[in-house]
Design a protein around this motif. Structure first.
Motif, mmCIF file in Angstrom:
data_model
loop_
_atom_site.group_PDB
_atom_site.id
_atom_site.type_symbol
_atom_site.label_atom_id
_atom_site.label_comp_id
_atom_site.label_asym_id
_atom_site.label_seq_id
_atom_site.Cartn_x
_atom_site.Cartn_y
_atom_site.Cartn_z
ATOM 1 N N ASN A 143 0.837 -1.199 0.000
ATOM 2 C CA ASN A 143 0.000 0.000 0.000
ATOM 3 C C ASN A 143 0.874 1.252 0.000
ATOM 4 O OD1 ASN A 143 -1.881 2.009 0.326
ATOM 5 N ND2 ASN A 143 -2.816 1.171 2.170
ATOM 6 N N GLN A 144 0.931 1.915 -1.144
ATOM 7 C CA GLN A 144 1.719 3.141 -1.276
ATOM 8 C C GLN A 144 0.821 4.369 -1.465
ATOM 9 O OE1 GLN A 144 4.880 3.700 -0.796
ATOM 10 N NE2 GLN A 144 5.352 1.558 -0.341
ATOM 11 N N LEU A 145 -0.392 4.302 -0.921
ATOM 12 C CA LEU A 145 -1.240 5.481 -0.911
ATOM 13 C C LEU A 145 -0.754 6.444 0.173
ATOM 14 C CD1 LEU A 145 -4.745 3.803 -1.310
ATOM 15 C CD2 LEU A 145 -3.534 5.148 -3.041
ATOM 16 N N PRO A 146 -1.087 7.730 0.068
ATOM 17 C CA PRO A 146 -0.645 8.702 1.080
ATOM 18 C C PRO A 146 -1.255 8.417 2.449
ATOM 19 C CG PRO A 146 -1.324 9.805 -0.945
ATOM 20 C CD PRO A 146 -1.762 8.378 -1.059
ATOM 21 N N PRO A 147 -0.639 8.954 3.511
ATOM 22 C CA PRO A 147 -1.095 8.687 4.880
ATOM 23 C C PRO A 147 -2.500 9.205 5.148
ATOM 24 C CG PRO A 147 1.108 9.650 4.864
ATOM 25 C CD PRO A 147 0.577 9.780 3.472
ATOM 26 N N GLU A 148 -3.111 8.592 6.177
ATOM 27 C CA GLU A 148 -4.415 9.050 6.653
ATOM 28 C C GLU A 148 -4.235 9.700 8.019
ATOM 29 O OE1 GLU A 148 -7.894 7.102 5.169
ATOM 30 O OE2 GLU A 148 -6.864 5.194 5.276
ATOM 31 N N SER A 149 -5.334 10.153 8.578
ATOM 32 C CA SER A 149 -5.290 10.755 9.902
ATOM 33 C C SER A 149 -6.265 10.019 10.807
ATOM 34 C CB SER A 149 -5.678 12.233 9.830
ATOM 35 O OG SER A 149 -7.056 12.350 9.513
ATOM 36 N N GLU A 150 -6.199 10.316 12.078
ATOM 37 C CA GLU A 150 -7.135 9.722 13.026
ATOM 38 C C GLU A 150 -8.563 10.149 12.710
ATOM 39 O OE1 GLU A 150 -8.430 7.403 16.240
ATOM 40 O OE2 GLU A 150 -6.504 7.465 15.197
ATOM 41 N N THR A 151 -8.713 11.297 12.040
ATOM 42 C CA THR A 151 -10.048 11.775 11.677
ATOM 43 C C THR A 151 -10.667 10.909 10.597
ATOM 44 O OG1 THR A 151 -9.397 14.038 12.194
ATOM 45 C CG2 THR A 151 -11.360 13.753 10.824
ATOM 46 N N THR A 152 -9.884 10.575 9.560
ATOM 47 C CA THR A 152 -10.437 9.828 8.435
ATOM 48 C C THR A 152 -10.380 8.328 8.638
ATOM 49 O OG1 THR A 152 -8.303 9.770 7.291
ATOM 50 C CG2 THR A 152 -9.756 11.648 6.835
ATOM 51 N N CYS A 153 -9.458 7.862 9.467
ATOM 52 C CA CYS A 153 -9.336 6.417 9.715
ATOM 53 C C CYS A 153 -9.032 6.202 11.191
ATOM 54 C CB CYS A 153 -8.242 5.826 8.821
ATOM 55 S SG CYS A 153 -8.220 4.018 8.789
ATOM 56 N N PRO A 154 -10.035 6.389 12.043
ATOM 57 C CA PRO A 154 -9.806 6.312 13.493
ATOM 58 C C PRO A 154 -9.449 4.912 13.955
ATOM 59 C CG PRO A 154 -12.148 6.534 13.005
ATOM 60 C CD PRO A 154 -11.422 6.724 11.710
ATOM 61 N N THR A 155 -8.688 4.854 15.037
ATOM 62 C CA THR A 155 -8.315 3.563 15.625
ATOM 63 C C THR A 155 -9.554 2.804 16.076
ATOM 64 O OG1 THR A 155 -6.236 4.518 16.377
ATOM 65 C CG2 THR A 155 -6.931 2.452 17.407
ATOM 66 N N HIS A 156 -10.480 3.536 16.680
ATOM 67 C CA HIS A 156 -11.747 2.926 17.089
ATOM 68 C C HIS A 156 -12.879 3.574 16.302
ATOM 69 C CE1 HIS A 156 -14.891 1.103 19.489
ATOM 70 N NE2 HIS A 156 -15.416 2.299 19.676
ATOM 71 N N VAL A 157 -13.583 2.780 15.527
ATOM 72 C CA VAL A 157 -14.673 3.283 14.706
ATOM 73 C C VAL A 157 -15.984 3.070 15.450
ATOM 74 C CG1 VAL A 157 -15.856 3.085 12.485
ATOM 75 C CG2 VAL A 157 -13.385 2.731 12.616
ATOM 76 N N GLU A 158 -16.691 4.153 15.722
ATOM 77 C CA GLU A 158 -17.943 4.034 16.464
ATOM 78 C C GLU A 158 -19.006 3.301 15.657
ATOM 79 O OE1 GLU A 158 -19.407 7.649 18.057
ATOM 80 O OE2 GLU A 158 -17.558 8.146 19.122
ATOM 81 N N ASN A 159 -19.084 3.592 14.387
ATOM 82 C CA ASN A 159 -20.072 2.939 13.526
ATOM 83 C C ASN A 159 -19.343 2.382 12.313
ATOM 84 O OD1 ASN A 159 -22.145 2.126 11.882
ATOM 85 N ND2 ASN A 159 -23.270 4.056 11.926
#
Length: 710
Positions: A143-159
């Motif tokens: 996977n050589q896509l650019p980094p994500e953030s906790e906002t777009t890919c959170p460690t814990h996803v509520e839904n």
């Protein structure tokens, strides 16, 4: 007409709900955790320079097989995920749109480690991957896509049913009969940007040879990534010779041996149909919002926001076009009277394709421009009568969803829903030009619901009669015309197959090459009668018990609608969720339905199913085979289901108010996998269910996969 009006009104209401639902309280139709404007995260590379008008070359329009992914010196494939830049022809204005989209690189050497996270110039199709029976397909996903953030890919996803993690991915080998555990076809894995993973798919020596495909399958980002073009063909090659004793087939073989010349397949065409979506970075202000691909040869087309996905009946209204191997309205080159094997794959997200090939009379000397102009004229609704008078090419279908059928079915219309594959024999008898069209079906047979003034891609009364997908340039050849039966018999004779098999092939009988023994026998009738039936109903809309708008399944006729990951503590509960538990070694009968309205393509991983019957609302079985080729498909009800009785598949369109009776045998491969709707934005929003084959080495009360909720 009343039925259509009611259907359209319901669809319109639900579309408004989908656009305005409050995602803070309940799972919402297409949305994105980040703001609806161009998001700053996940990051994406700096767009390439904006050309005034990309200049196309001949190769830009030529449809050729996707490039073969090369192996490393150690026999491993490296499949790199990165942003790709290329151009797509836009028939709306005759210009070429430059796009910047996520995709699989067609060869690893295109990637420059010094430019990690930047874009790569490459074709808009995933590379072709081939594997032989009995081999282990070793593949490193990088996977050589650019980094994500906790906002777009959170460690814990509520839904988990809120779309998220658009630069995080995994891999699914659609249709493979392999283990769903560990580093095999495990869709519960996930890989963030800059992560790598070694997959190993161990192929059984008797794995059916055929046409499969691979695509991204991370819950929450599947639809967006596949709409970017993250899909490619996956071919299992076979070399088994069938054996016959006393006139009976004692072991089956592979159709590949009839097509192979030395060490290659010269008459093989792989056609991956994709519905690549994008919106332009700097749209022309004079073009309305209803036209997303409004680059006008200047802007850069990207797909960064889930809200930008085309939903429901908006596909053609927004001027999207189906590509073949990354080419829109491209050219195929063939030789006259030569039978080719077309491996056709629907790698799109939500649109139905009614593929039909029409001959343009007196066109043998037409240029590309003249051919496209002539073919395009038949797209309009007022050309329908003339369209139907054109000669339609017979297509001889030999396999569906990678599985060789017992008997060839000759048709002029091939219906594809997302995930479907057809292998077919085609030969062009004249040197005229041929148009490849996506033609209309009956409204109820289309995925997209008819909305007022919009309609699905090719619905009745829509401005289109058909959509042009590409065209065929036939080169004159000295090859004599043959029927499909003659061709197969001659090939069998040439490679030394027995006279019994030659005779079968001359009758279009493929039983010597069909792997799966029928599950429709008196013995198995008794087995399934003694076992509980597996029930599964697609459900979309407000839950009658709670009023919550949900994408999900019912596993009981009187049960609640469950979205993927919902809390559940009834029978079949594992870790507070419903898990459909199937006994390894057993055979079950399934009943599938769609509630409310519309239809959904059902796909289940690992084990295919056999179609026992398809009952319409009057209780009539519409899956019986036709006694002759379909010559007027548009005038027939349920044409997509004709001849499906007894066929094995892994994906099937479940039409509203119909009842589908299927059977499936779980021979081996225990573990957890999923069944889901292959309208991938529906799957991302919860129309998916965990399935578990257990009872042997895998305990039925095993914990859910660690990454079940990502």
């Amino acid at each position: 007409m009343l039925k259509i009006a009611i259907f359209g009104a319901i669809a319109a209401i639900l579309t408004l709900l989908a656009r305005g639902w409050d995602g803070t309280k309940n799972p919402s139709p297409p949305s994105n955790p980040s703001p609806p404007s161009q998001p700053s995260h996940p990051s994406h590379p700096t767009p390439p320079p904006k050309p005034s008008h990309p200049v196309p070359t001949t190769s830009d329009s030529l449809i050729s097989n996707p490039p073969l992914l090369p192996k490393s010196a150690k026999g491993k494939y490296e499949l790199i995920v990165a942003y790709k830049t290329s151009k797509l022809y836009n028939p709306r204005n005759g210009l070429w749109d430059q796009v910047l989209l996520r995709g699989y690189l067609t060869k690893p050497s295109l990637f420059d480690k010094k430019k990690t996270g930047e874009y790569v110039e490459d074709q808009l199709v995933g590379p072709q991957i081939r594997v032989k029976q009995g081999e282990t397909l070793a593949l490193n996903l990088n996977n050589q896509l650019p980094p994500e953030s906790e906002t777009t890919c959170p460690t814990h996803v509520e839904n988990v049913n809120e779309p998220h993690c658009f630069n995080t991915t995994n891999l699914h080998t659609h249709g493979f009969w392999v283990s769903p555990q560990g580093n095999s076809d495990n869709v519960f894995l996930k890989f963030k940007p800059q992560e790598k993973f070694d997959y190993q798919f161990k192929m059984e020596p008797n794995h059916p040879a055929g046409t499969y495909w691979y695509h991204a399958h991370l819950h929450g980002s599947t639809a967006l990534q596949v709409s970017n073009g993250m899909a490619g063909p996956l071919i299992v090659e076979g070399s088994r010779t069938p054996k016959v004793k006393n006139g009976k087939v004692t072991s089956t073989g592979d159709m590949d041996i009839l097509w192979k010349e030395k060490n290659s397949y010269p008459n093989e065409n792989i056609l991956l149909f994709q519905q690549i979506q994008y919106r332009c970075s700097n749209p022309d202000p004079n073009i309305t919002f209803a036209v997303p691909n409004n680059c006008e040869g200047v802007g850069i087309g990207m797909l960064e926001n889930y809200n930008d996905l085309s939903i429901s009946g908006f596909w053609t209204n927004q001027n999207y076009y189906t590509s073949i191997n990354g080419k829109i309205v491209g050219e195929m080159k063939v030789e006259q009277n030569v039978f080719n094997r077309w491996r056709m794959i629907h790698g799109g997200v939500r649109d139905t394709i009614g593929l039909i090939i029409k001959e343009i009379p007196d066109s043998s000397k037409f240029s590309a421009e003249q051919t496209i102009k002539a073919c395009s004229a038949y797209q309009e609704a007022d050309k329908k009568a003339e369209f139907e008078k054109l000669n339609s090419l017979n297509v001889h279908t030999i396999a569906q969803d990678g599985l060789t059928m017992n008997h060839i079915q000759t048709r002029t219309l091939s219906v594809f829903h997302p995930g479907y594959r057809h292998d077919a024999m085609v030969a062009f008898p004249t040197t005229n030009r041929y148009c490849i069209f996506d033609t209309k079906l009956n409204i109820d047979d289309e995925i997209n619901a008819p909305l007022p003034n919009v309609g699905p891609q090719i619905a009745p009364n829509h401005r289109f009669n058909a959509q042009l997908l590409g065209w065929v340039n036939v080169k004159a050849a000295k090859t004599k015309a043959q029927t499909a039966a003659q061709f197969l018999k001659d090939r069998a004779q040439k490679i030394g197959l027995s006279k019994d098999i030659q005779t079968q092939l001359s009758q279009l009988n493929l039983s010597a090459f069909s792997d799966h023994p029928s599950l429709m026998t008196p013995e198995i009738d008794k087995v399934v009668a003694a076992r509980p039936k597996q029930y599964s109903a697609f459900s979309l809309g407000p839950d009658p018990r709670t009023g919550v708008f949900k994408f999900g399944f019912r596993h009981k006729k009187d049960g609640d609608t469950l979205s993927f990951g919902d809390f559940f503590d009834g029978d079949g509960s594992v870790g507070g969720e419903y898990v459909r538990q199937l006994q390894v070694g057993q055979t079950d009968e399934w009943e599938l339905t769609t509630e409310n309205f519309g239809g959904h393509p059902f796909h289940i991983h690992v084990n295919p199913f056999q179609i026992v019957k398809i009952l319409n609302p009057d209780g009539k079985d519409v899956s019986e085979a036709l006694s002759e080729p379909v010559t007027d498909p548009n005038g027939l009800e349920d044409v997509q289901y004709r001849g499906m009785k007894g066929q094995f598949k892994d994906t099937l369109f479940i039409k509203a108010n119909y009842k589908f009776i299927l059977r499936s045998h779980y021979k081996k491969f225990e573990g957890d996998f999923v069944q889901h709707c292959h309208i991938l934005d529906h799957e991302d929003q919860g129309m998916m269910e965990t399935v578990r084959v257990c009872g042997g080495k895998f305990p039925c009360d095993s914990p859910l996969p660690a990454s079940h909720h990502h």
